[in-house]
Design a protein around this motif. Sequence first.
Motif, short mmCIF file in Angstrom:
data_model
loop_
_atom_site.label_atom_id
_atom_site.label_comp_id
_atom_site.label_asym_id
_atom_site.label_seq_id
_atom_site.Cartn_x
_atom_site.Cartn_y
_atom_site.Cartn_z
N THR A 226 17.91 135.88 60.22
CA THR A 226 16.66 135.49 59.15
C THR A 226 16.87 134.18 60.37
N VAL A 227 14.81 133.93 60.62
CA VAL A 227 14.55 132.67 61.04
C VAL A 227 13.63 131.57 60.02
N ASP A 228 14.27 132.03 58.74
CA ASP A 228 13.67 132.12 57.33
C ASP A 228 14.53 131.29 57.02
N ARG A 229 13.60 129.61 56.52
CA ARG A 229 14.62 128.40 56.10
C ARG A 229 14.41 128.16 54.53
N LYS A 230 14.18 129.20 54.12
CA LYS A 230 13.97 128.98 52.94
C LYS A 230 14.87 130.07 52.00
N LEU A 231 15.76 130.54 52.81
CA LEU A 231 16.45 132.05 52.76
C LEU A 231 18.19 131.63 53.13
N LEU A 232 17.93 130.00 53.61
CA LEU A 232 19.39 129.53 54.05
C LEU A 232 20.31 129.50 52.65
N PRO A 233 21.56 129.56 52.63
CA PRO A 233 21.82 128.75 51.12
C PRO A 233 21.65 127.52 50.45
N GLN A 234 22.03 127.85 49.25
CA GLN A 234 22.06 126.21 48.98
C GLN A 234 22.82 124.77 49.47
N ALA A 235 24.10 125.14 50.20
CA ALA A 235 25.03 124.70 50.43
C ALA A 235 24.97 124.34 51.71
N ALA A 236 24.18 124.77 52.40
CA ALA A 236 24.11 124.60 53.78
C ALA A 236 22.74 123.19 53.49
N VAL A 237 21.83 123.64 52.90
CA VAL A 237 20.09 123.34 52.78
C VAL A 237 21.50 121.55 52.31
N ALA A 238 21.63 121.21 51.56
CA ALA A 238 22.73 120.68 50.97
C ALA A 238 23.18 119.29 51.64
N ALA A 239 23.46 120.29 52.58
CA ALA A 239 24.38 119.98 53.57
C ALA A 239 23.88 119.51 54.87
N GLY A 240 22.47 119.32 54.90
CA GLY A 240 21.56 119.54 55.87
C GLY A 240 21.89 119.58 56.98
N LYS A 241 21.82 120.72 56.26
CA LYS A 241 22.48 121.94 58.38
C LYS A 241 21.23 122.92 58.49
N THR A 242 20.42 123.70 59.48
CA THR A 242 19.23 124.39 59.69
C THR A 242 20.19 125.74 60.11
N THR A 243 21.14 126.01 60.68
CA THR A 243 21.97 126.74 61.02
C THR A 243 22.71 127.58 59.59
N PHE A 244 23.32 128.45 59.32
CA PHE A 244 24.20 129.55 58.86
C PHE A 244 24.77 130.80 59.01
N ARG A 245 25.76 130.89 59.62
CA ARG A 245 26.56 132.07 60.05
C ARG A 245 27.72 132.20 59.27
N SER A 246 27.60 133.55 59.35
CA SER A 246 29.03 134.14 58.16
C SER A 246 29.36 135.17 58.32
N ILE A 247 30.99 135.51 59.10
CA ILE A 247 31.32 137.05 59.39
C ILE A 247 32.24 137.13 58.46
N THR A 248 32.33 138.38 57.70
CA THR A 248 33.69 138.31 57.18
C THR A 248 34.68 139.60 57.51
N ILE A 249 35.44 140.26 57.48
CA ILE A 249 36.18 140.97 57.95
C ILE A 249 36.80 141.40 56.76
N ASP A 250 36.46 142.59 56.15
CA ASP A 250 37.63 142.99 55.08
C ASP A 250 37.48 141.72 53.58
N GLU A 252 37.78 139.09 54.42
CA GLU A 252 38.14 137.79 54.73
C GLU A 252 37.32 137.03 55.08
N GLU A 253 36.70 135.72 54.93
CA GLU A 253 36.05 134.66 56.12
C GLU A 253 36.44 134.87 57.41
N PHE A 254 35.41 134.62 58.40
CA PHE A 254 35.85 134.22 60.11
C PHE A 254 35.26 133.08 60.53
N GLU A 255 35.59 132.18 59.92
CA GLU A 255 35.17 130.86 60.61
C GLU A 255 34.75 130.45 62.32
N PHE A 256 34.22 130.31 62.77
CA PHE A 256 33.78 130.20 64.44
C PHE A 256 32.90 129.18 64.65
#
Length: 296
Positions: A226-250, A252-256
């Motif tokens: 999505t490119v809709d900022r209203k769908l950003l997680p609240q934690a990302a908004v609170a941290a002042g971030k405009t981008t959120f990426r998440s990949i979980t594998i089985d 487990e969160e994969f951090e990159f």
Amino acid sequence: MNFAVIGVGGYIAPRHLEAIKDLGHTVVAAFDINDSVGILDRYFPDCQFFSQFERFEVFVDGLKGSDKQVEFVSICTPNYLHAAHIKFALSHGAHAICEKPLVLHEKEIDELEQYETRYGKKVFTVLQLRVHDAILALKKKVESNPKELFKIDLNYMTSRGNWYHESWKSDVRKSGGLSTNIGVHFFDMLTWIFGDPVDVAVSEYTPTLEKGTLRLKNAEVSWSLTVDRKLLPQAAVAAGKTTFRSITIDGEEFEFSEGFTELHKRVYQDVLGGRGYGLNAARGAIRIVENIRKMA
């Protein structure tokens, strides 16, 4: 090496200019339909710039046989122009380095293979996630601990303002749509690690949100873009971030989230060292995003 850059006024061009300069090479010619290209002064102030493609073509041809002959053309133009500009590079005696997505349609890869054979030059595609340290480590981990089917969740949110919907990026005929614009490199990463695409399904398709599932040889993927900022997680908004990426594998969160600053330089090092990714490396991801458009 001597480079020409097509689309030098765009968002991604500075990463190419920086990589070329840092590796000790030269941009001798550049083209863009817009003339807001002051960025050239930072990297290659002596570069010849053109806003008319015909003049750019004549100049590039005129350099043949000289010590400034163009050996590589870097392509940073809107998605729908990539195939045409790659053909220009090959037919004018240069290799091509093209931004993602390489093309919009898989059949164009077949056409470009014929151009490579005809002109004896190569096409290289920018698949920067394949040189990211964390993703290289993930690939190694998966290969050393194989299983029949991994369960993956991919969520990528990157805020875009109203300008986005007035630009070529919102025109599916020119950009390929949201999944092609912001998702193709993630799909490439997943096919590189978990195998070729088997099936894809779309559950939601709007100008700002696309969701669905993807079956790979060794993975089932649930994806959301999505490119809709209203769908950003609240934690990302609170941290002042405009981008959120998440990949979980089985589960487990994969951090990159870090390590993106040097990727284009690494891509160029690989290309110039004979290790770059060619046409067929892009085929799997192009097939996925093209099928998403067809299904939608």
